[in-house]
Design an enzyme around this catalytic site. Structure first.
Site, PDB file in Angstrom:
ATOM      1  N   HIS A 111     -19.045 -46.639   1.474  1.00  0.00           N
ATOM      2  CA  HIS A 111     -18.239 -47.553   2.294  1.00  0.00           C
ATOM      3  C   HIS A 111     -17.101 -48.064   1.426  1.00  0.00           C
ATOM      4  O   HIS A 111     -17.000 -47.698   0.255  1.00  0.00           O
ATOM      5  CB  HIS A 111     -19.081 -48.671   2.899  1.00  0.00           C
ATOM      6  CG  HIS A 111     -19.691 -49.633   1.927  1.00  0.00           C
ATOM      7  ND1 HIS A 111     -20.522 -49.238   0.902  1.00  0.00           N
ATOM      8  CD2 HIS A 111     -19.593 -50.985   1.812  1.00  0.00           C
ATOM      9  CE1 HIS A 111     -20.923 -50.296   0.228  1.00  0.00           C
ATOM     10  NE2 HIS A 111     -20.355 -51.373   0.746  1.00  0.00           N
TER      11      HIS A 111
ATOM     12  N   ASP B  43     -24.827 -49.582   0.633  1.00  0.00           N
ATOM     13  CA  ASP B  43     -25.316 -50.926   0.949  1.00  0.00           C
ATOM     14  C   ASP B  43     -26.024 -50.987   2.290  1.00  0.00           C
ATOM     15  O   ASP B  43     -26.283 -52.070   2.813  1.00  0.00           O
ATOM     16  CB  ASP B  43     -24.162 -51.933   0.953  1.00  0.00           C
ATOM     17  CG  ASP B  43     -23.679 -52.239  -0.445  1.00  0.00           C
ATOM     18  OD1 ASP B  43     -24.212 -51.657  -1.407  1.00  0.00           O
ATOM     19  OD2 ASP B  43     -22.754 -53.059  -0.577  1.00  0.00           O
TER      20      ASP B  43
HETATM   21 FE   LIG Z   1     -20.895 -53.548   0.527  1.00  0.00          FE
END
Ligand SMILES: [Fe+2]
Length: 213
Positions: free
Chosen positions: A59, A137
């Site tokens: 990301h 994450d």
């Molecule tokens: Fe993050």
């Protein structure tokens, strides 16, 4: 088919896990989340006898990509990122390659599935090869990514955890984006027992516990 080489590094003030993934046969290597100390990661690749040919981004949060410009100054490699994450990239990087769920990525002759797992951000993605899962994450050992940030979506996180990651075989080994757990890696089977975010029976329960909704 050679076995994927996995090098895990904890670097930076936020306990980020960064990865070098190599094909021992072709000596090609991908860097997962180029951040914090790319000079060191590039020197590691060289020390191991590999050439970095790609970057995979889980990301676009800065602690995962703050070494991207540095990487591109050293190695002009394609940078694979979810198409949903590209608007978050500042500044825009010219080498970005849009990835969708259907795409396969590769490192040398080793193929990776892309799992689109939004929730922490709109374009979070995980990479899966040979039963080894790189989650960024989306998923931590005994934890999961924050869902209260701009672009987060706790309902999407629930779906990503329960309908995508938990459907993987129990022996799948998880390599996350931060060293937040009691161990650097774990199997999905163990995580189903110990990860508090995998213990809920419904979306509603998850939202209450994760977000206080
Ligand atoms: Fe993050």
């Amino acid at each position: 088919m050679s076995r994927l080489l996995i090098q895990q590094y904890e670097i930076g003030p936020l306990n980020n896990f960064l990865y070098l993934l190599g094909d021992p046969e072709t000596k090609e290597m991908a860097i997962v989340d180029p951040a914090w100390d790319v000079d060191f990661l590039a020197s590691e690749a060289k020390r191991l006898g590999y050439k970095i040919t790609k970057a995979f981004l889980t990301h676009a949060h800065p602690d995962h990509v703050n070494g991207l410009n540095k990487l591109l100054a050293i190695h002009q490699v394609p940078v694979y990122i979810s198409k949903y994450e590209i608007p978050a990239m500042r500044p825009r990087i010219t080498n970005l390659v849009e990835v969708t769920q259907q795409d396969k990525l590769s490192v040398g002759k080793i193929s990776f599935d892309v799992l689109y797992t939004p929730g922490h951000t709109p374009g979070c993605q995980c990479f899966l090869a040979q039963g080894q899962l790189f989650t960024g994450d989306t998923f931590f050992i005994d934890g999961c990514g924050r869902c209260d940030l701009p672009g987060s979506d706790p309902k999407a996180m629930y779906n990503s955890l329960y309908n995508i990651l938990m459907k993987l075989p129990d022996e799948t080994v998880v390599y996350s984006g931060h060293n937040y757990g009691p161990t650097p890696t774990d199997t999905m089977g163990n995580q189903k027992q110990t990860n508090p975010y995998l213990q809920y029976n419904s979306l509603k329960e998850f939202l209450v516990e994760r977000m206080g909704l």
